[in-house]
Design an enzyme around this catalytic site. Structure first.
Site, PDB file in Angstrom:
ATOM      1  N   ASP A   9       5.677  -1.180   6.945  1.00 22.99           N
ATOM      2  CA  ASP A   9       4.693  -1.897   8.175  1.00 22.99           C
ATOM      3  C   ASP A   9       5.467  -2.765   8.791  1.00 22.99           C
ATOM      4  OD1 ASP A   9       4.648  -4.228   6.353  1.00 22.99           O
ATOM      5  OD2 ASP A   9       3.253  -2.968   5.377  1.00 22.99           O
ATOM      6  N   ASP A  64       0.796  -1.228  -0.086  1.00 27.33           N
ATOM      7  CA  ASP A  64       0.030   0.283  -0.121  1.00 27.33           C
ATOM      8  C   ASP A  64       0.805   1.201  -0.107  1.00 27.33           C
ATOM      9  OD1 ASP A  64       1.042  -0.055   2.448  1.00 27.33           O
ATOM     10  OD2 ASP A  64      -0.996   0.246   3.396  1.00 27.33           O
ATOM     11  N   ASP A  94      11.508   9.945  23.900  1.00 27.03           N
ATOM     12  CA  ASP A  94      11.420  11.160  22.868  1.00 27.03           C
ATOM     13  C   ASP A  94      11.300  12.362  23.719  1.00 27.03           C
ATOM     14  OD1 ASP A  94      10.951  12.142  20.309  1.00 27.03           O
ATOM     15  OD2 ASP A  94       9.279  12.887  21.182  1.00 27.03           O
ATOM     16  N   GLU A 112      16.324  11.139  24.858  1.00 28.50           N
ATOM     17  CA  GLU A 112      16.667  12.030  23.846  1.00 28.50           C
ATOM     18  C   GLU A 112      16.380  13.441  24.231  1.00 28.50           C
ATOM     19  OE1 GLU A 112      14.065  13.505  21.311  1.00 28.50           O
ATOM     20  OE2 GLU A 112      15.250  13.826  19.651  1.00 28.50           O
ATOM     21  N   HIS A 160      16.237   9.640  12.135  1.00 26.57           N
ATOM     22  CA  HIS A 160      15.095  10.156  11.293  1.00 26.57           C
ATOM     23  C   HIS A 160      14.829  11.583  11.383  1.00 26.57           C
ATOM     24  CE1 HIS A 160      13.900   9.777  15.321  1.00 26.57           C
ATOM     25  NE2 HIS A 160      12.669  10.472  14.844  1.00 26.57           N
ATOM     26  N   ASP A 161      15.631  12.301  12.213  1.00 29.08           N
ATOM     27  CA  ASP A 161      15.449  13.732  12.136  1.00 29.08           C
ATOM     28  C   ASP A 161      16.566  14.570  11.555  1.00 29.08           C
ATOM     29  OD1 ASP A 161      13.119  13.555  13.601  1.00 29.08           O
ATOM     30  OD2 ASP A 161      14.278  13.670  15.583  1.00 29.08           O
ATOM     31  N   ASP A 189       9.945   3.451  21.192  1.00 25.47           N
ATOM     32  CA  ASP A 189       9.938   4.880  21.295  1.00 25.47           C
ATOM     33  C   ASP A 189       8.859   5.482  22.330  1.00 25.47           C
ATOM     34  OD1 ASP A 189      10.686   7.525  20.717  1.00 25.47           O
ATOM     35  OD2 ASP A 189      11.243   6.981  18.726  1.00 25.47           O
TER      36      ASP A 189
HETATM   37  O1  ISL Z   1      14.261  18.018  14.324  1.00 26.72           O
HETATM   38  C1  ISL Z   1      14.262  18.970  15.608  1.00 26.72           C
HETATM   39  C2  ISL Z   1      13.723  20.366  15.023  1.00 26.72           C
HETATM   40  O2  ISL Z   1      14.575  21.042  14.377  1.00 26.72           O
HETATM   41  C3  ISL Z   1      14.699  18.458  16.588  1.00 26.72           C
HETATM   42  O3  ISL Z   1      15.014  19.504  17.497  1.00 26.72           O
HETATM   43  C4  ISL Z   1      13.805  17.558  17.223  1.00 26.72           C
HETATM   44  O4  ISL Z   1      12.466  17.895  16.948  1.00 26.72           O
HETATM   45  C5  ISL Z   1      13.949  17.183  18.524  1.00 26.72           C
HETATM   46  O5  ISL Z   1      15.460  16.424  18.373  1.00 26.72           O
HETATM   47  C6  ISL Z   1      13.069  16.278  18.872  1.00 26.72           C
HETATM   48  O6  ISL Z   1      12.635  15.134  18.220  1.00 26.72           O
HETATM   49  C7  ISL Z   1      11.983  14.161  18.419  1.00 26.72           C
HETATM   50  O7  ISL Z   1      10.678  14.539  19.115  1.00 26.72           O
HETATM   51  C8  ISL Z   1       9.811  15.236  17.947  1.00 26.72           C
HETATM   52  C9  ISL Z   1       9.609  14.349  16.597  1.00 26.72           C
HETATM   53  O8  ISL Z   1       9.318  15.179  15.669  1.00 26.72           O
HETATM   54  C10 ISL Z   1      11.137  13.859  16.128  1.00 26.72           C
HETATM   55  O9  ISL Z   1      10.829  13.179  15.162  1.00 26.72           O
HETATM   56  C11 ISL Z   1      11.854  13.337  17.246  1.00 26.72           C
HETATM   57  O10 ISL Z   1      12.666  12.339  17.195  1.00 26.72           O
HETATM   58  C12 ISL Z   1       8.465  15.478  18.522  1.00 26.72           C
HETATM   59  O11 ISL Z   1       8.066  14.356  19.154  1.00 26.72           O
HETATM   60 CA    CA Z   2       2.014  -1.556   4.109  1.00 30.53          CA
END
Ligand code: ISL
Ligand code: CA
Length: 551
Positions: free
Chosen positions: A31, A27, A201, A256, A329-330, A100
């Site tokens: 997943d 899709d 997080d 984090e 991922h950020d 997470d």
């Molecule tokens: O990517 C950022 C903004 O520029 C970082 O400040 C990031 O938001 C921060 O490291 C926190 O990240 C985590 O919490 C966020 C989420 O969007 C991120 O994917 C996560 O890793 C809010 O939950």
């Molecule tokens: Ca899928």
């Protein structure tokens, strides 16, 4: 004091962004069954622990970091049955699973918030922060992490709620013992299922400064440190959480945190404080954010970069523990950011693998970095999906900025760089899915993919496997002491690791030029691993050459 040896210090973690990992039912969305299909691949890397980004029910305003039900799996990722099978499959292969925990905020669609917003006397009201307007303006001038403000009006109660991220991510009020109990119950629920730990997080933000003072700075980094992070009760909460739940299980935690600094890092992870096992700080990751934040990038400097690792090692050694990562991922892709993803793609991707796997701390490898996946540059903003990118784009437009320049900054900095589908093969959609993926595949997938690299003993993938194996066989690389040599050299990152058993010298030329280091002639001991096929023992380091010497 010497810290104790444990599985979570020796473990190598593989981070999965489920939406972009593998799509089992075609899709277009990755997943849980997709992860199950790839467990043998993950095991073959030699890693011990898998961390999956959020898979809970969520309206996906921030791809799962906005949870509407902490005890259920989001439909597009599968069912609780799939999850149980995943966990079983991971354990059957001798690996462990981290989830997470998103506990600083919930989704506005969580039933707590749906209730809380109804009336001032609702029993859930104090699960969140509510403030009246300040003489017609917002309660404070606080900026959101993703651009814009941090207060949203709620008509039913004629006041505003706090959201440090998007308006669909209202901040939970940890002052309320009921909220803390809810979170501990959720943690318990997952531990009782048998998971092996949590990545927490933005845990540095959970205790708020209740004065809600206006900020005096325009620099988001400064605002975070002075107004949002490390609030007065943070350590009380973490110790309570540890006492109530964490300490009762053999699990690991990694906190984090924006705003976690050299000055306060130990407060989170000193072993005698009983809070968290390790942290992710961002000192090396925000180095290239200018005063205007993410879309105002500045160049990063190797001397500074080395100093971050050296200072953190010095600060935590013998008292606490660190998490070592160069991408997630950020952020944009590590090879595009700290390496050279063009002329020296292979060499620099391997060099960074050596760096990751020879520093002291638990290693975290982000999906796709093990094959050297790179940044992407979509032609139009409509191909981007990340809520942060889209919000910052909208603001830049309103401010009348030059949008060609902004698109260039997006190419360099967008979180979507790390969220394009995993490149499994040169088949359609990189073997990720038979359907059109939720976000476009990076067009370089026919040259950078797992299937190609499986066939090649000299690939980035093969190099990761060797490095992981070597680290696991040599605990000195996990626990041993660290010392940076030539901290002021602008191209060379050279450091020693040693303990009573053995010693290593890691030599990394982090530049596009040949670098001559006279003392390389004097290093006694053989080269165990290098990233050039023609090994070279003289004092000339080729561009991005990496050598691991055993002393
Ligand atoms: O990517 C950022 C903004 O520029 C970082 O400040 C990031 O938001 C921060 O490291 C926190 O990240 C985590 O919490 C966020 C989420 O969007 C991120 O994917 C996560 O890793 C809010 O939950
Ligand atoms: Ca899928």
């Amino acid at each position: 004091m010497k810290t104790k040896n444990t599985w979570w210090k020796e473990g190598v973690v593989y981070q999965i962004y489920p939406r972009s990992f593998n799509d089992s039912n075609n899709d277009g969305i990755g997943d849980i069954r997709g992860i199950i299909e790839k467990l043998d691949y993950i095991k073959s890397l030699g890693v011990d622990i898998i961390w999956i980004c959020p898979v809970y029910r969520s309206p996906n305003d921030d791809n799962g970091y906005d949870v509407s039900d902490y005890r259920n799996i989001i439909d597009e990722f599968g069912t609780m049955g799939d999850f149980d099978e995943l966990l079983k499959g991971i354990h059957a292969r001798g690996m462990r699973l981290l989830m997470d925990l998103v506990a600083n905020h919930s989704s506005d669609e969580h039933h707590w918030f749906q209730e809380a917003r109804k009336s001032k006397d609702n029993p859930y009201r104090d699960y969140y922060f509510w403030k009246r307007s300040n003489n017609g303006s917002l309660p404070t001038n606080w900026p959101s992490f993703f651009g814009g403000d941090t207060w949203e009006y709620n008509a039913a109660t004629e006041d505003y709620y706090l959201h440090l991220f998007t308006k669909k991510q209202p901040d939970l009020n940890w002052e309320s013992p009921k909220v803390r109990q809810e979170i501990y119950d959720i943690i318990k629920f997952w531990f009782d299922k048998g998971i092996d730990g949590f990545r927490m997080d933005v845990i540095s933000l959970i205790s708020k400064r209740l004065e809600f003072e206006n900020t005096l700075s325009d620099d988001l980094g400064e605002v975070v440190e002075q107004y949002y992070a490390n609030g007065p009760r943070i350590h009380e909460y973490l110790q309570e959480m540890n006492h109530e739940v964490l300490s009762k299980y053999d699990i690991m935690t990694v906190g984090e945190g924006p705003g976690i600094t050299l000055e306060n890092g130990l407060d989170y992870v000193a072993e005698d404080r009983n809070e968290l096992n390790m942290i992710f700080h961002f000192d090396h990751m925000f180095m290239d954010n200018g005063p205007g934040g993410r879309l105002d990038p500045v160049d990063y400097d190797l001397v500074q970069f080395k100093k971050v690792f050296s200072d953190w090692d010095q600060t935590l050694k013998e008292k606490g523990w660190n998490g070592i990562f160069l991408g997630n991922h950020d952020f944009s892709r590590m090879v595009s950011r700290f390496g050279n993803d063009k002329e020296y793609h292979q060499e620099s991707a391997k060099l960074l693998a050596m760096l990751l796997l020879t520093l002291r701390g638990t290693t975290y490898i982000y999906q796709g970095d093990e094959i050297g996946m790179t940044n992407v540059a979509f032609d139009t903003i409509s191909d981007y999906r990340d809520v942060e990118t889209l919000q910052l784009w909208k603001m830049a437009k309103e401010e009348g900025r030059n949008m060609d320049q902004v698109l260039t900054a997006v190419h360099r900095q967008s979180r979507d760089n790390a969220r394009t589908p995993m490149q499994w093969s040169s088949a359609g959609n990189s073997g990720f899915s038979d359907a059109e993926p939720w976000i476009k595949v990076n067009s370089n997938y026919d040259s950078i993919n797992v299937a190609e690299q499986e066939k090649d003993g000299g690939s980035v993938l093969s190099f990761y496997r060797s490095m992981i194996k070597y680290r696991k066989a040599n605990k000195t690389l996990v626990y041993g002491d660290y010392k940076c040599i030539h901290p002021d050299h602008e191209q060379l990152y050279m450091f020693e690791r040693w303990d009573e058993e053995s010693g290593f010298m890691v030599v990394l030329n982090m530049s596009n030029e040949m670098v001559v280091v006279d003392e390389l002639n004097n290093i006694q001991g053989r080269i165990e691993i290098t990233n050039y096929s023609q090994s070279n023992t003289d004092n000339h380091l080729r561009p991005w050459e990496a050598r691991l010497h055993k002393l």
